[in-house]
Design an enzyme around this catalytic site. Structure first.
Site, PDB file in Angstrom:
ATOM      1  N   HIS A 152      40.073  37.019  27.527  1.00 30.05           N
ATOM      2  CA  HIS A 152      39.204  36.795  26.370  1.00 30.05           C
ATOM      3  C   HIS A 152      39.972  36.927  25.061  1.00 30.05           C
ATOM      4  O   HIS A 152      39.637  36.264  24.071  1.00 30.05           O
ATOM      5  CB  HIS A 152      38.060  37.819  26.369  1.00 30.05           C
ATOM      6  CG  HIS A 152      36.940  37.506  27.303  1.00 30.05           C
ATOM      7  ND1 HIS A 152      35.893  36.677  26.967  1.00 30.05           N
ATOM      8  CD2 HIS A 152      36.696  37.930  28.565  1.00 30.05           C
ATOM      9  CE1 HIS A 152      35.034  36.609  27.978  1.00 30.05           C
ATOM     10  NE2 HIS A 152      35.503  37.359  28.964  1.00 30.05           N
ATOM     11  N   GLU A 241      33.666  36.746  38.999  1.00 26.70           N
ATOM     12  CA  GLU A 241      32.579  36.874  38.024  1.00 26.70           C
ATOM     13  C   GLU A 241      31.940  35.512  37.798  1.00 26.70           C
ATOM     14  O   GLU A 241      32.556  34.631  37.191  1.00 26.70           O
ATOM     15  CB  GLU A 241      33.108  37.437  36.692  1.00 26.70           C
ATOM     16  CG  GLU A 241      33.721  38.824  36.807  1.00 26.70           C
ATOM     17  CD  GLU A 241      34.307  39.325  35.491  1.00 26.70           C
ATOM     18  OE1 GLU A 241      34.415  38.514  34.529  1.00 26.70           O
ATOM     19  OE2 GLU A 241      34.662  40.504  35.417  1.00 26.70           O
TER      20      GLU A 241
END
Length: 269
Positions: A152, A241
């Site tokens: 991220h 995820e």
């Protein structure tokens, strides 16, 4: 004191004062001073204002139980290619009666550092009942739920889900409220206006693995629909995820940024 000596002493004192000024350390940068993002980052809303944003880390509804360091405002910041790809996906979804909803976008390194500090504190387990009911906190690093670096922070990774339109409101989290496991039936876990993906967001459990065979029926179909839609515009899913996608090729594949999540970082004001 003779005039010549007095003049020399005065000059020496003045020189010492100048030296003292010259070597004085510069004042530290104020911690709340906005830091501009590098060229190539944009606010998602400037590219596509229709994408729903529920920026969880600006709230207390996180696995830490508090707002995360570095998240000053609830704004999704991404590299421009990633934001433009989400816009293309959103255009397709809107025609089918759906919208994307982002939970997290660019994440500063200081936020990742906050995760690491929390993970090393065995006594802080206030949100275990929702986010990691079946995982011992001592195993969060070993099991890969927490790491010292995050994709991220490179700016092209996003956590997101699907919402069926028209979107219903999602009530705010109330600190101290009763927690339900993130893998409980949708009617029992924390209310979210997204479609049913089988677990909530940030669920530290193997049921969050995108292709976990225990996830079937509508829940599996929803996951695959999201994965297929984003793959068509260049996003790659993290298998562990269902909500985690990275746009390829990354604009900054080797750089982990630390400017704060603040709209001024991309607008300059």
């Amino acid at each position: 004191m003779p005039t010549a000596l007095r003049a020399l002493a005065t000059a020496a004192a003045a020189a010492a004062l100048l030296v003292g000024v010259a070597v004085s350390p510069a004042p530290a940068q104020a911690p709340d001073r906005p830091v501009k993002a590098p060229e190539g980052f944009v606010a998602l809303r400037a590219v596509d204002p229709t994408i729903i944003q529920e920026m969880r880390y600006t709230t207390a509804h996180t696995f830490l139980g508090e707002r995360v360091d570095g998240y000053r405002q609830p704004v999704c910041i991404l590299t421009r290619p990633a934001a433009q790809a989400l816009h293309r996906a959103q255009q397709r979804l809107l025609r089918q009666g759906y919208s994307l909803k982002v939970y997290d976008c660019y994440r500063p390194q200081r936020a990742v550092d906050h995760f690491v500090r929390w993970a090393k504190d065995p006594d802080d387990q206030s949100m275990k009942g929702e986010f990691y009911p079946r995982v011992d906190k001592s195993r969060l690093f070993e099991d890969g739920y927490i790491a010292e670096k995050s994709g991220h922070s490179r700016g092209s990774t996003v956590d997101l889900t699907l919402v069926r339109l028209p979107a219903l409101p999602t009530r705010p989290y109330r600190p101290g409220e009763r927690l339900a496991p993130c893998f409980a039936p949708k009617s029992e876990r924390f209310p979210d206006n997204s479609v049913d993906m089988g677990t909530g967001y940030d669920c530290f459990d193997t049921l969050s693995h995108t292709d976990d065979p225990r996830i079937q029926g509508v829940q599996r179909a929803n996951r695959l629909f999201l994965k297929r839609t984003l793959a068509e515009v260049g996003f790659v899913n993290l298998p562990e995820e269902w909500w985690h996608f990275t746009h390829k090729p990354e604009l900054f594949p080797d750089t982990y940024f630390d400017f704060p999540v603040d709209r001024r970082a991309v607008t300059g004001r």
